[in-house]
Motif scaffolding. Structure first.
Motif, short mmCIF file in Angstrom:
data_model
loop_
_atom_site.label_atom_id
_atom_site.label_comp_id
_atom_site.label_asym_id
_atom_site.label_seq_id
_atom_site.Cartn_x
_atom_site.Cartn_y
_atom_site.Cartn_z
N LEU A 100 40.58 3.45 -8.55
CA LEU A 100 41.07 2.20 -9.17
C LEU A 100 41.01 1.10 -8.13
O LEU A 100 41.11 1.38 -6.91
N ASP A 101 40.87 -0.14 -8.57
CA ASP A 101 40.91 -1.27 -7.64
C ASP A 101 42.36 -1.60 -7.28
O ASP A 101 42.96 -2.48 -7.85
N VAL A 102 42.88 -0.83 -6.34
CA VAL A 102 44.23 -1.12 -5.85
C VAL A 102 44.04 -2.05 -4.65
O VAL A 102 43.93 -1.61 -3.50
N ALA A 197 35.39 0.71 2.07
CA ALA A 197 35.01 -0.58 2.66
C ALA A 197 33.91 -1.18 1.79
O ALA A 197 32.89 -0.53 1.54
N LYS A 198 34.14 -2.41 1.33
CA LYS A 198 33.17 -3.03 0.42
C LYS A 198 33.06 -4.51 0.72
O LYS A 198 33.96 -5.06 1.37
N HIS A 199 31.92 -5.20 0.33
CA HIS A 199 30.74 -4.68 -0.34
C HIS A 199 29.61 -4.74 0.68
O HIS A 199 29.30 -5.82 1.18
N GLY A 244 26.74 -3.53 -2.62
CA GLY A 244 27.08 -4.74 -3.37
C GLY A 244 26.02 -5.14 -4.37
O GLY A 244 24.93 -4.58 -4.41
N PHE A 245 26.34 -6.16 -5.14
CA PHE A 245 25.43 -6.67 -6.17
C PHE A 245 24.33 -7.53 -5.58
O PHE A 245 23.27 -7.69 -6.17
N ASN A 246 24.61 -8.11 -4.40
CA ASN A 246 23.68 -9.12 -3.86
C ASN A 246 22.42 -8.51 -3.28
O ASN A 246 22.40 -7.35 -2.86
N ASP A 277 28.05 -0.49 -6.63
CA ASP A 277 28.99 -1.30 -7.37
C ASP A 277 28.68 -1.08 -8.87
O ASP A 277 27.71 -0.41 -9.23
N TRP A 278 29.47 -1.70 -9.73
CA TRP A 278 29.40 -1.45 -11.17
C TRP A 278 27.98 -1.66 -11.70
O TRP A 278 27.49 -2.79 -11.77
N ALA A 279 27.28 -0.57 -12.03
CA ALA A 279 25.92 -0.61 -12.60
C ALA A 279 24.92 -1.33 -11.70
O ALA A 279 23.86 -1.78 -12.15
C1 GLC Z 1 33.50 -4.75 -9.71
C2 GLC Z 1 33.58 -5.19 -8.27
C3 GLC Z 1 33.99 -4.10 -7.32
C4 GLC Z 1 34.98 -3.20 -8.02
C5 GLC Z 1 34.21 -2.47 -9.10
C6 GLC Z 1 35.12 -1.54 -9.91
O1 GLC Z 1 32.37 -5.30 -10.32
O2 GLC Z 1 32.44 -5.82 -7.72
O3 GLC Z 1 34.54 -4.72 -6.15
O4 GLC Z 1 35.55 -2.28 -7.10
O5 GLC Z 1 33.53 -3.35 -9.99
O6 GLC Z 1 36.06 -2.28 -10.60
#
Ligand code: GLC
Length: 736
Positions: A100-102, A197-199, A244-246, A277-279
């Motif tokens: 989860l994004d905590v 550690a992201k992204h 990351g997405f970039n 990252d997401w998809a």
């Molecule tokens: C989001 C974010 C990423 C997050 C992930 C899951 O698009 O870029 O930081 O952890 O998806 O929610």
């Protein structure tokens, strides 16, 4: 049975396989290819944090068929336990990881990460992450997608709120503190969270500050500015990375072999695993880097991306790619091993339900000590930008007009990336906090004045009327909390709507006006900063926002925060940051106006509105007696820098003293100053302390034009400042 010393040593040096090695090896032998690919797949629960596919997902079916190694966006013991039970029905009974994004708290919401960076208090940052881990792990969560350690110099970017600002030194220390806070005593403790550690990497360098946009830079810039916080997280033991997405220099981060295999798993020796990252794997087709999802899966996997978040690109394609020998089973095993190892370290193979104690969840999620810690952290994050004639702190006997669109907002106070709970009734608003403090309800009056974004000033009349009845006006303005965060870049970072006009109207009453600015980024508010006598930057401070702000307003806490990012005068200045190069035509030191043929603009001063490291106090500090243990330093030598700091005011206060260094001449141009260390010290009125920094060769080093990490002989300015633009003591060090 005690393991013989010799065996332990041989295992330590990787000569003998450990018990976990053996257990993983035997699992890999038994697993089918589909079961292995299942471990590389992460599925989202219904709380989507990205574009949701139209695919119907029966999470229990997926779990019981071993088609996922992890779920994200599932919370609570009840729900995680049910899915873990489904996973135990699968053939291999491999436990799930719940993520989860905590980001800044779980049930107790702490200030947004950019605000916490403004505290420059690493113990408090670590405690914040620790409490988040205690609460989230009690709720069945094993893994957080934090800390976000992206450096950024662009306040237009919405995710500036999620990091630690513009500086690699401060960003690195914050990254370290957060990893240690989340992972605590180490994976295996039931209150530990796997950190991430992201992204990775340079997502915060998006051109134009536009979300998801391209990053393009020299490798020297990448290594010197954007990678250090990731290395700090790695050195602190972070168990996972997220890319990351970039695209970076033309290669999507998710498909970058250079980032994931050459640097992270190669040069840095990272043994954890990398999640997309997401998809972001599938999105490499949009980038024009992959021709279809199979090509994307192959490129991401061979580049070192182990787990596919929410894209199911691996689930759909890896099996075929192995059969066509485009991906080897050895590589599949290597990725699966990295993931299984974390599950072993978390103790989930021994007990898949060790994080499923509903009694513990109950106790952890309503712990008053957590609220107290959140309030103390929130107080430390507030930055005093202006305080003319010491108008602050307020006397309790004053009649207060409390005005503005954020005075009574609960949800906004939590900021972006706060966990979505059914209601936010336990968030303390500014109004509630002040209402509790005033002795008599007539001492506190309220008017909204205007909305956040609407352009009507019809509410001004009531606000001015209320202000005229009061002794002092406190106005609470800013963005809405959903104006920063992911996919929340703004081209115009002025205060939205007519809020600045409202403040001007209130100042025109002649009453003293204290401005509170709430935002997830630096904003531009030049008219306010020139006209209002007092300004506090209050970010988004979380569950205890109102109490923290009230304590600062009345002086129960003397504000100590310093800006972790530069505040521009105009979007036209962006990127504007303190550690810039001098150029061949610098504006003369201390010159604030425009001068002919110098670096800068003809229509605005080159300096920022508020510089990196800036923040005032209700007291004052004197810096004296700078001493270097020697002014000539040799290779591998360390020197001590000492000075006296004295509280010359009438209140106890904390000061954040900053050590900056400048390499005057080098084989590549060097910044006019770079933060190399800092200390936060509390002094009573009149108290004086001798403070010390150690300077070593590492602090004098940089990447030369061959990307070698070198320290070159020469003269270095050693500077001690109360901000990057206010150097109080300086000397020159000769490095031989
Ligand atoms: C989001 C974010 C990423 C997050 C992930 C899951 O698009 O870029 O930081 O952890 O998806 O929610």
């Amino acid at each position: 049975m005690r393991i013989p010393f010799k065996t332990r040593i041989l295992r330590l040096f990787g000569v003998l396989p450990t018990k976990t090695d053996r257990r993983i090896a035997s699992l890999l032998k038994l697993m089918t290819l589909d079961e292995k690919i299942g471990q590389l797949n992460q599925i989202s629960g219904n709380l989507a944090t990205g574009p949701v596919s139209d695919r119907e997902t029966n999470l229990f079916k997926i779990a019981s068929e071993g088609k996922a190694g992890s779920f994200l966006n599932i919370k609570s013991v009840e729900h995680t336990k049910a899915l873990q039970e489904a996973a135990m029905l699968s053939r291999m009974k491999i436990p799930l990881l719940f993520a989860l994004d905590v980001i800044h708290g779980y049930k107790t919401t702490f200030p947004i990460p950019l605000a916490e960076a403004a505290s420059w208090d690493m113990e408090a940052v670590e405690l914040s992450a620790r409490i988040a881990a205690v609460e989230a792990s009690a709720s069945g969560i094993h893994w957080t997608f934090a800390p976000m350690v992206d450096i950024t110099r662009d306040p237009r970017w919405g995710r500036v709120m999620e990091g630690a600002g513009e500086d690699p030194c401060l960003g690195g220390k914050v990254a370290r503190a957060r990893v240690k806070g989340f992972q605590g005593k180490g994976l295996g403790a039931t209150d530990a969270l796997i950190a991430c550690a992201k992204h990775f990497a340079a997502y915060g360098a998006a051109v134009g500050g536009r979300e998801y946009d391209s990053a393009d830079m020299s490798l020297r810039m990448l290594w010197e500015t954007y990678l250090p916080p990731f290395k700090a997280a790695l050195d602190a033991g972070v168990a996972t990375f997220m890319n990351g997405f970039n695209d970076l220099n033309g290669i999507p981060a998710t498909g970058s072999r250079y980032l994931q295999r050459d640097i992270l798993k190669g040069r840095w020796g990272f043994e954890g695993f990398v999640v997309s990252d997401w998809a972001s794997i599938k999105e490499m087709v949009n980038h024009g880097y992959a021709s279809n999802s199979s090509d994307a899966a192959q490129k991401a996997f061979t580049a070192g991306n182990d787990m596919d978040m929410a894209g199911e690109c691996y689930l759909e394609n890896l099996s075929e790619l192995v059969k066509k020998k485009k991906i080897s089973m050895r590589m599949i095993d290597e990725a699966v091993e990295r993931i299984l190892r974390k599950k072993f370290e978390m103790g989930l193979f021994d007990d898949p339900f060790r994080f499923c104690d509903s009694q513990r969840e109950q106790e952890a999620l309503c712990n008053p000590e957590h609220r107290e810690a959140a309030r103390q952290m929130a107080e430390k994050c507030i930055v005093l930008l202006k305080n003319e004639k010491d108008i602050l702190p307020l006397n309790r006997s004053l009649k207060i007009a409390l005005i503005g669109p954020l005075v009574k907002s609960k949800k906004d106070m939590l900021g972006a990336w706060s966990i979505d709970w059914p209601e936010h009734s336990d968030t303390v608003t500014l109004y509630e906090a002040l209402e509790k403090r005033v002795t008599d309800s007539s001492m506190l009056m309220y008017a909204q004045g205007c909305g956040i974004s609407d352009d009507t000033s019809e509410g001004f009349i009531e606000a001015i009327d209320v202000a005229n009845q009061a002794d002092v006006v406190v106005v609470s303005i800013g963005e809405k909390s959903d104006m920063s965060g992911e996919a929340r870049s703004r081209s115009d970072i002025h205060l939205p709507g007519v809020q600045e006009d409202l403040v001007m109207a209130l100042c025109a009453t002649g009453k003293p006006v204290i401005v509170l600015i709430h935002a997830g980024r630096p904003l531009i508010f030049n008219r306010i900063s020139d006209r209002a006598p007092a300004i506090l930057y209050t970010w988004w401070l979380g569950s205890e926002a109102g109490n923290a702000i009230a304590n600062v307003l009345f002086g129960d806490y003397n504000p100590s925060g310093k800006l972790p990012i530069t505040f521009p005068r105009s979007e036209g200045q962006i990127p504007v940051y303190y550690n810039h190069f001098n150029t061949g035509r610098p504006i003369p030191e201390g010159h604030t106006g425009e001068t002919e043929y110098t670096t800068g603009y003809i229509d605005i001063s080159n300096s920022p509105k508020f510089p990196f490291g800036y923040g005032l106090s209700y007291t004052s500090f004197a810096y004296e007696n700078l001493k270097l243990s020697t002014t000539s330093m040799k290779e591998n030598q360390k020197i001590q820098v000492s000075f006296d700091l004295k509280n010359t005011g009438s209140r106890t206060g904390e000061e954040i003293v900053q050590l900056y260094i400048r390499d005057r001449v080098a084989s590549v141009v060097r910044p006019v100053k770079e933060l190399k260390d800092f200390k936060k010290i509390k002094l009573k009125p009149g108290e004086c302390k001798c403070l010390e920094f150690t300077i070593d060769e590492e602090m004098l080093s940089f990447y030369n034009d061959k990307l070698q990490w070198v320290a070159e002989p020469g003269s270095f300015d050693i500077m001690i400042g109360t901000s990057s633009a206010d150097i109080r003591l300086a000397d020159i060090l000769e490095f031989k």
